[in-house]
Motif scaffolding. Structure first.
Motif, short mmCIF file in Angstrom:
data_model
loop_
_atom_site.label_atom_id
_atom_site.label_comp_id
_atom_site.label_asym_id
_atom_site.label_seq_id
_atom_site.Cartn_x
_atom_site.Cartn_y
_atom_site.Cartn_z
N PRO A 67 -19.12 -3.47 -16.84
CA PRO A 67 -18.16 -4.23 -17.59
C PRO A 67 -17.43 -5.44 -16.79
O PRO A 67 -17.00 -6.48 -17.14
N LEU A 68 -17.41 -5.44 -15.42
CA LEU A 68 -16.81 -6.52 -14.62
C LEU A 68 -17.84 -7.54 -14.55
O LEU A 68 -17.34 -8.77 -14.51
N PHE A 69 -19.11 -7.04 -14.41
CA PHE A 69 -20.03 -8.31 -14.50
C PHE A 69 -19.97 -9.18 -15.77
O PHE A 69 -20.01 -10.58 -15.88
N MET A 70 -19.87 -8.50 -17.01
CA MET A 70 -19.81 -8.85 -18.23
C MET A 70 -18.45 -9.75 -18.29
O MET A 70 -18.49 -10.79 -19.15
N LYS A 71 -17.26 -9.38 -17.70
CA LYS A 71 -15.88 -10.36 -17.80
C LYS A 71 -16.21 -11.55 -17.08
O LYS A 71 -15.79 -12.62 -17.55
N LYS A 72 -17.06 -11.46 -16.05
CA LYS A 72 -17.11 -12.54 -15.13
C LYS A 72 -18.00 -13.51 -16.04
O LYS A 72 -17.70 -15.01 -15.91
N ILE A 73 -19.21 -13.03 -16.58
CA ILE A 73 -19.79 -13.81 -17.36
C ILE A 73 -19.41 -14.74 -18.12
O ILE A 73 -19.51 -15.69 -18.72
N THR A 74 -18.35 -14.05 -18.92
CA THR A 74 -17.63 -14.63 -20.07
C THR A 74 -16.65 -15.95 -19.46
O THR A 74 -16.21 -16.64 -20.36
N GLU A 75 -16.70 -16.07 -18.24
CA GLU A 75 -15.91 -17.13 -17.83
C GLU A 75 -16.73 -18.61 -17.62
O GLU A 75 -16.24 -19.67 -17.31
N GLY A 76 -18.17 -18.52 -18.19
CA GLY A 76 -18.85 -19.58 -18.31
C GLY A 76 -20.07 -19.63 -17.38
O GLY A 76 -20.98 -20.71 -17.36
N TYR A 77 -20.59 -18.30 -16.70
CA TYR A 77 -21.61 -18.33 -15.91
C TYR A 77 -22.86 -17.79 -16.69
O TYR A 77 -22.76 -17.19 -17.44
N ILE B 64 -24.05 -19.85 -11.14
CA ILE B 64 -23.81 -18.58 -10.58
C ILE B 64 -22.45 -18.08 -9.78
O ILE B 64 -21.83 -19.06 -9.37
N SER B 65 -21.73 -16.81 -10.09
CA SER B 65 -20.95 -16.54 -9.50
C SER B 65 -21.31 -14.89 -8.81
O SER B 65 -22.52 -14.47 -9.22
N GLU B 66 -20.55 -14.36 -8.24
CA GLU B 66 -20.63 -12.99 -7.52
C GLU B 66 -19.55 -12.34 -7.50
O GLU B 66 -18.44 -12.79 -7.40
N ILE B 67 -19.56 -10.98 -7.75
CA ILE B 67 -18.70 -9.93 -7.53
C ILE B 67 -18.94 -8.90 -6.54
O ILE B 67 -20.06 -8.40 -6.28
N VAL B 68 -17.87 -8.47 -5.90
CA VAL B 68 -17.96 -7.32 -4.96
C VAL B 68 -18.14 -6.13 -6.02
O VAL B 68 -17.56 -5.70 -6.72
N GLY C 143 -24.30 -9.04 -7.71
CA GLY C 143 -23.63 -8.32 -7.05
C GLY C 143 -23.60 -8.38 -5.56
O GLY C 143 -24.35 -8.91 -4.81
N TRP C 144 -22.43 -8.19 -4.83
CA TRP C 144 -22.31 -8.06 -3.36
C TRP C 144 -21.93 -7.05 -2.69
O TRP C 144 -20.65 -6.34 -3.24
N ARG C 145 -22.81 -6.16 -2.10
CA ARG C 145 -22.45 -4.83 -1.54
C ARG C 145 -21.63 -5.06 -0.10
O ARG C 145 -22.21 -4.99 0.95
N LYS C 146 -20.37 -5.38 -0.28
CA LYS C 146 -19.62 -5.99 0.99
C LYS C 146 -19.48 -4.75 1.78
O LYS C 146 -19.27 -5.00 3.11
N ILE C 147 -19.23 -3.65 1.19
CA ILE C 147 -19.17 -2.39 2.34
C ILE C 147 -20.55 -1.56 1.77
O ILE C 147 -20.70 -1.00 0.69
N ARG C 148 -21.59 -1.57 2.63
CA ARG C 148 -22.79 -0.83 2.60
C ARG C 148 -22.58 0.75 2.76
O ARG C 148 -21.80 1.12 3.71
N ARG C 149 -23.18 1.43 2.00
CA ARG C 149 -23.36 2.95 2.41
C ARG C 149 -24.79 3.39 2.55
O ARG C 149 -24.99 4.77 2.48
N ASP C 150 -25.47 2.75 2.93
CA ASP C 150 -26.99 3.22 3.30
C ASP C 150 -27.02 3.30 4.78
O ASP C 150 -26.01 3.16 5.39
N VAL D 267 -26.25 -9.49 -13.55
CA VAL D 267 -26.36 -9.71 -14.85
C VAL D 267 -26.72 -11.05 -14.98
O VAL D 267 -26.06 -12.17 -14.45
N VAL D 268 -27.74 -11.58 -15.79
CA VAL D 268 -28.48 -12.90 -16.11
C VAL D 268 -28.64 -12.98 -17.40
O VAL D 268 -29.01 -12.33 -18.16
N LYS D 269 -28.18 -14.33 -17.95
CA LYS D 269 -28.72 -14.94 -19.04
C LYS D 269 -30.03 -15.07 -19.35
O LYS D 269 -30.74 -15.24 -18.28
N ARG D 270 -30.58 -14.36 -20.36
CA ARG D 270 -31.92 -14.09 -20.65
C ARG D 270 -32.81 -15.13 -20.19
O ARG D 270 -33.89 -14.95 -19.55
N GLU D 271 -32.51 -16.37 -20.73
CA GLU D 271 -33.46 -17.58 -20.31
C GLU D 271 -33.51 -17.91 -18.86
O GLU D 271 -34.42 -18.60 -18.66
#
Length: 216
Positions: free
Chosen positions: A116-126, A200-204, A131-138, A170-174
């Motif tokens: 849902p956070l990706f989709m909220k950002k998408i609605t801003e026109g992207y 393009i945008s990115e979120i943590v 995704g950005w794994r700012k803190i990695r757990r591997d 999340v990416v627009k189909r085209e």
């Protein structure tokens, strides 16, 4: 595309390729449904079995049966053998119907609650949100190699984003149609989308340790 057959706005397909993830696949399906419980637009889950030799396929069939009475489309695509993640992702794209396509790995290191956070950002026109794994757990080795790969890709392609290896996006189909994916190109899919001119945008995003099964 004929207007009568246009894809409705904000419909979402969640593509999940998997291979021998019997310990993770059922919890993943449950978490996806929990994460999208409040999503107000139509969505579907597209699961692609990349030739699993364990019980993953049977477990998924049971999960789909549980949810048949709900108005959620859940597709299960089975490849005849293990072709690799790129082929499985391509099959998922080809069998999806959403205007937007979300990608997740099946190992539960990605958190479906981020969708849902990706989709909220998408609605801003992207056109795409990565995704950005700012803190990695591997493991330290995987994280170190990933940082090196990111640095090389950023310099080679003048790619301005942080984490080309993060599967959650999340990416627009085209922008994912006709990418010509083969070999291991799924690893640089964000770069291919960037080179197609997507806005393009990115979120943590949340990143978790793999607790069950083995990394492929």
């Amino acid at each position: 595309m004929n207007a009568a057959h246009a894809v409705p706005p904000h419909t979402l397909s969640i593509v999940v390729p998997f291979y021998n993830e019997e310990d993770n696949i059922s919890p993943l399906v449950k978490r996806v449904h929990e994460a999208l419980a409040g999503y107000e637009h139509p969505w579907e889950l597209v699961l692609v079995d990349d030739g699993s030799s364990d019980t993953s396929y049977e477990l998924i069939k049971k999960e789909i049966e549980k949810r048949k009475k709900r108005k959620i489309s859940c597709k299960l695509i089975s490849l005849r053998k293990n072709f690799g993640q790129t082929a499985a992702i391509s099959a998922g794209i080809d069998n999806s119907e959403g205007k937007y396509i979300s990608f997740l790995d099946a190992d539960l290191q990605n958190d479906p609650a981020d969708i849902p956070l990706f989709m909220k950002k998408i609605t801003e026109g992207y056109d795409a949100v990565f995704g950005w794994r700012k803190i990695r757990r591997d493991t330290g080795a995987r994280s170190y190699l990933s940082r090196i790969a990111n640095s090389l890709i950023n310099k080679l392609f003048q790619y301005p984003y942080h984490d080309v290896g993060c599967s959650a996006r999340v990416v627009k189909r085209e922008f994912v149609m006709d990418l010509g994916l083969f070999g291991e190109l799924h690893r640089v899919m964000p770069v291919l989308i960037y080179l197609k001119g997507a806005k393009i945008s990115e979120i943590v995003v949340s990143h978790r340790e793999r607790r069950q099964g083995k990394s492929k």
